[in-house]
Design a protein around this motif. Structure first.
Motif, PDB file in Angstrom:
ATOM      1  N   PHE A  10       0.819  -1.346   0.094  1.00 57.73           N
ATOM      2  CA  PHE A  10       0.048   0.006  -0.034  1.00 57.73           C
ATOM      3  C   PHE A  10       0.744   1.216  -0.010  1.00 57.73           C
ATOM      4  O   PHE A  10       0.677   2.128  -0.553  1.00 57.73           O
ATOM      5  N   ILE A  11       2.064   1.304   0.684  1.00 53.49           N
ATOM      6  CA  ILE A  11       2.843   2.318   0.692  1.00 53.49           C
ATOM      7  C   ILE A  11       3.531   2.613  -0.617  1.00 53.49           C
ATOM      8  O   ILE A  11       4.113   3.581  -0.987  1.00 53.49           O
ATOM      9  N   MET A  12       4.043   1.589  -0.889  1.00 58.10           N
ATOM     10  CA  MET A  12       4.986   1.558  -2.180  1.00 58.10           C
ATOM     11  C   MET A  12       4.252   1.897  -3.573  1.00 58.10           C
ATOM     12  O   MET A  12       4.810   2.611  -4.383  1.00 58.10           O
ATOM     13  N   ILE A  13       2.875   1.518  -3.623  1.00 56.19           N
ATOM     14  CA  ILE A  13       2.031   2.114  -4.882  1.00 56.19           C
ATOM     15  C   ILE A  13       2.243   3.363  -5.177  1.00 56.19           C
ATOM     16  O   ILE A  13       2.567   3.897  -6.214  1.00 56.19           O
ATOM     17  N   PRO A  14       2.151   4.431  -4.254  1.00 56.55           N
ATOM     18  CA  PRO A  14       2.157   5.761  -4.643  1.00 56.55           C
ATOM     19  C   PRO A  14       3.622   6.287  -4.777  1.00 56.55           C
ATOM     20  O   PRO A  14       3.650   7.017  -5.676  1.00 56.55           O
ATOM     21  N   LEU A  15       4.686   5.507  -4.197  1.00 55.08           N
ATOM     22  CA  LEU A  15       6.212   5.785  -4.372  1.00 55.08           C
ATOM     23  C   LEU A  15       6.254   5.502  -5.924  1.00 55.08           C
ATOM     24  O   LEU A  15       7.024   6.364  -6.527  1.00 55.08           O
ATOM     25  N   VAL A  16       5.823   4.532  -6.362  1.00 52.12           N
ATOM     26  CA  VAL A  16       6.188   4.067  -7.626  1.00 52.12           C
ATOM     27  C   VAL A  16       5.526   4.755  -8.729  1.00 52.12           C
ATOM     28  O   VAL A  16       5.991   5.404  -9.581  1.00 52.12           O
ATOM     29  N   SER A  17       4.287   5.307  -8.331  1.00 50.82           N
ATOM     30  CA  SER A  17       3.332   5.958  -9.281  1.00 50.82           C
ATOM     31  C   SER A  17       4.183   7.482  -9.285  1.00 50.82           C
ATOM     32  O   SER A  17       4.150   8.152 -10.681  1.00 50.82           O
ATOM     33  N   LEU A  18       4.645   8.102  -8.103  1.00 51.98           N
ATOM     34  CA  LEU A  18       5.352   9.298  -8.235  1.00 51.98           C
ATOM     35  C   LEU A  18       6.614   9.431  -8.973  1.00 51.98           C
ATOM     36  O   LEU A  18       7.021  10.201  -9.663  1.00 51.98           O
ATOM     37  N   ALA A  19       7.363   8.068  -8.972  1.00 52.85           N
ATOM     38  CA  ALA A  19       8.517   7.932  -9.711  1.00 52.85           C
ATOM     39  C   ALA A  19       8.348   8.025 -11.308  1.00 52.85           C
ATOM     40  O   ALA A  19       8.989   8.491 -11.856  1.00 52.85           O
ATOM     41  N   GLN A  20       7.330   7.363 -11.320  1.00 58.05           N
ATOM     42  CA  GLN A  20       6.924   7.306 -13.126  1.00 58.05           C
ATOM     43  C   GLN A  20       6.283   8.564 -13.654  1.00 58.05           C
ATOM     44  O   GLN A  20       6.179   8.879 -14.755  1.00 58.05           O
ATOM     45  N   LYS A  21       5.937   9.605 -12.562  1.00 57.76           N
ATOM     46  CA  LYS A  21       5.233  10.806 -13.049  1.00 57.76           C
ATOM     47  C   LYS A  21       6.219  11.640 -13.724  1.00 57.76           C
ATOM     48  O   LYS A  21       5.975  12.418 -14.525  1.00 57.76           O
ATOM     49  N   TYR A  22       7.583  11.516 -13.451  1.00 56.24           N
ATOM     50  CA  TYR A  22       8.267  12.565 -13.917  1.00 56.24           C
ATOM     51  C   TYR A  22       9.976  11.560 -14.634  1.00 56.24           C
ATOM     52  O   TYR A  22       9.787  10.456 -14.329  1.00 56.24           O
ATOM     53  N   ASN A  23      10.291  12.356 -15.547  1.00 55.22           N
ATOM     54  CA  ASN A  23      11.612  11.838 -16.070  1.00 55.22           C
ATOM     55  C   ASN A  23      11.551  10.728 -16.915  1.00 55.22           C
ATOM     56  O   ASN A  23      12.185   9.526 -16.881  1.00 55.22           O
ATOM     57  N   ALA A  24      10.131  10.590 -17.931  1.00 55.13           N
ATOM     58  CA  ALA A  24      10.130   9.403 -18.579  1.00 55.13           C
ATOM     59  C   ALA A  24      10.699   9.703 -20.075  1.00 55.13           C
ATOM     60  O   ALA A  24      10.734  10.828 -20.513  1.00 55.13           O
ATOM     61  N   TYR A  25      10.637   8.448 -20.780  1.00 48.75           N
ATOM     62  CA  TYR A  25      11.041   8.864 -22.158  1.00 48.75           C
ATOM     63  C   TYR A  25      10.092   8.167 -23.187  1.00 48.75           C
ATOM     64  O   TYR A  25       9.135   7.369 -22.692  1.00 48.75           O
ATOM     65  N   ASP A  26       9.893   8.596 -24.461  1.00 50.83           N
ATOM     66  CA  ASP A  26       9.201   7.955 -25.348  1.00 50.83           C
ATOM     67  C   ASP A  26       9.717   6.531 -25.944  1.00 50.83           C
ATOM     68  O   ASP A  26      10.835   6.260 -25.659  1.00 50.83           O
ATOM     69  N   GLN A  27       8.943   6.152 -26.882  1.00 52.40           N
ATOM     70  CA  GLN A  27       9.317   4.780 -27.589  1.00 52.40           C
ATOM     71  C   GLN A  27      10.688   5.031 -28.251  1.00 52.40           C
ATOM     72  O   GLN A  27      11.710   4.121 -28.544  1.00 52.40           O
ATOM     73  N   GLU A  28      11.182   6.222 -28.781  1.00 56.68           N
ATOM     74  CA  GLU A  28      12.189   6.448 -29.354  1.00 56.68           C
ATOM     75  C   GLU A  28      13.462   7.112 -28.510  1.00 56.68           C
ATOM     76  O   GLU A  28      14.490   7.466 -28.967  1.00 56.68           O
ATOM     77  N   GLY A  29      13.036   6.939 -27.168  1.00 52.65           N
ATOM     78  CA  GLY A  29      14.337   7.465 -26.535  1.00 52.65           C
ATOM     79  C   GLY A  29      14.494   8.944 -25.908  1.00 52.65           C
ATOM     80  O   GLY A  29      15.206   9.319 -25.434  1.00 52.65           O
ATOM     81  N   LYS A  30      13.229   9.663 -26.196  1.00 58.28           N
ATOM     82  CA  LYS A  30      13.203  10.999 -26.295  1.00 58.28           C
ATOM     83  C   LYS A  30      12.480  11.374 -24.948  1.00 58.28           C
ATOM     84  O   LYS A  30      11.559  10.574 -24.542  1.00 58.28           O
ATOM     85  N   ARG A  31      12.775  12.556 -24.294  1.00 60.29           N
ATOM     86  CA  ARG A  31      12.435  12.822 -23.043  1.00 60.29           C
ATOM     87  C   ARG A  31      10.665  13.299 -23.321  1.00 60.29           C
ATOM     88  O   ARG A  31      10.637  14.045 -24.280  1.00 60.29           O
ATOM     89  N   HIS A  32       9.865  12.804 -22.410  1.00 67.59           N
ATOM     90  CA  HIS A  32       8.425  12.826 -22.670  1.00 67.59           C
ATOM     91  C   HIS A  32       7.648  12.996 -21.294  1.00 67.59           C
ATOM     92  O   HIS A  32       7.781  12.130 -20.445  1.00 67.59           O
ATOM     93  N   GLY A  33       6.901  14.049 -21.199  1.00 65.09           N
ATOM     94  CA  GLY A  33       6.000  14.267 -19.914  1.00 65.09           C
ATOM     95  C   GLY A  33       6.914  15.099 -18.824  1.00 65.09           C
ATOM     96  O   GLY A  33       7.731  16.011 -19.560  1.00 65.09           O
ATOM     97  N   LYS A  34       6.566  15.217 -17.806  1.00 63.82           N
ATOM     98  CA  LYS A  34       6.924  16.156 -16.759  1.00 63.82           C
ATOM     99  C   LYS A  34       8.496  15.847 -16.422  1.00 63.82           C
ATOM    100  O   LYS A  34       8.747  14.318 -16.238  1.00 63.82           O
ATOM    101  N   TRP A  35       9.348  16.345 -16.470  1.00 65.94           N
ATOM    102  CA  TRP A  35      10.759  16.335 -16.188  1.00 65.94           C
ATOM    103  C   TRP A  35      11.136  17.138 -14.751  1.00 65.94           C
ATOM    104  O   TRP A  35      10.703  18.401 -14.676  1.00 65.94           O
TER     105      TRP A  35
END
Length: 228
Positions: A10-35
């Motif tokens: 229960f504690i880890m789910i929001p932490l993982v969600s927060l990590a995935q919210k920032y610094n993501a890449y698209d399928q071509e390896g380009k920065r995409h979304g909030k950084w």
């Protein structure tokens, strides 16, 4: 033990969600979304903003290593053109200057502000990174203190300096960043005190000196290579 595991998940789910919210890449390896990037070995944010497939869009905030939660620069990126709106701030959040940039070159009108004030200190016009147009400087009371014209980064034409009460004090003529042409000086009452001409940054010909508005003296300034 079962309840402890459920609590951990229960504690880890929001932490993982927060990590995935920032610094993501698209399928071509380009920065995409909030950084959000931090300085090395520090919790201080370096910048935060949004990318769309490798390109900055919208508002980006930039911080210095000791600026805390107050950005020292904000850049707003447009989807329609390459011009970025830029604002610089003091450590207390007051605006220092703002204007447009394309790449690392300034473009359009830039505004500069008096220290700890919302009043404009100076406006400039840039074209492709060079001053190109009128540069206007103001006293804190809003009175114009200096007016200068630029062409391709060089002073061109008439430059005028004013007193805080609006009285004209000096008037110069420039050509390609050099004093060239008529020059006049005025006293505190606005009466002419000195007038003459420059030729390529050197006094040229007869200069007139006035006292109480009347001619009191003349001086001749010879210039070498008059034929140039």
């Amino acid at each position: 033990m079962k309840y402890n595991f459920i609590f951990f998940v229960f504690i880890m789910i929001p932490l993982v969600s927060l990590a995935q919210k920032y610094n993501a890449y698209d399928q071509e390896g380009k920065r995409h979304g909030k950084w959000l990037k931090k300085y090395e070995n520090s919790d201080q944010i370096r910048y935060e903003g949004t990318f769309e497939h490798g390109r900055e869009v919208g508002e980006f905030k930039f911080y210095k290593p000791t600026s805390g939660n107050k950005p020292t620069a904000i850049k707003v990126f447009s989807k329609e053109n390459d011009t970025v709106k830029v604002s610089y701030f003091t450590s207390t959040g007051n605006v220092i200057s703002k204007g447009g940039m394309i790449g690392k070159k300034r473009v359009g009108v830039w505004k500069y502000y008096h220290k700890n004030s919302t009043k404009i200190m100076m406006t400039e016009v840039y074209k492709n990174g060079k001053l190109n147009g009128k540069q206007l400087t103001y006293f804190l009371n809003g009175q114009l203190t200096e007016k200068t014209n630029y062409v391709e980064g060089k002073i061109e034409g008439i430059r005028i300096v004013y007193a805080e009460d609006g009285t004209k004090l000096k008037e110069y003529t420039y050509e390609k960043d050099q004093l060239h042409g008529s020059t006049k000086y005025y006293d505190a009452e606005g009466k002419i005190s000195i007038e003459g001409n420059y030729k390529r940054d050197k006094k040229d010909g007869i200069w007139n000196y006035y006292k109480d508005g009347k001619l009191s003296e003349q001086k001749l300034f010879p210039v070498k290579n008059r034929g140039m």
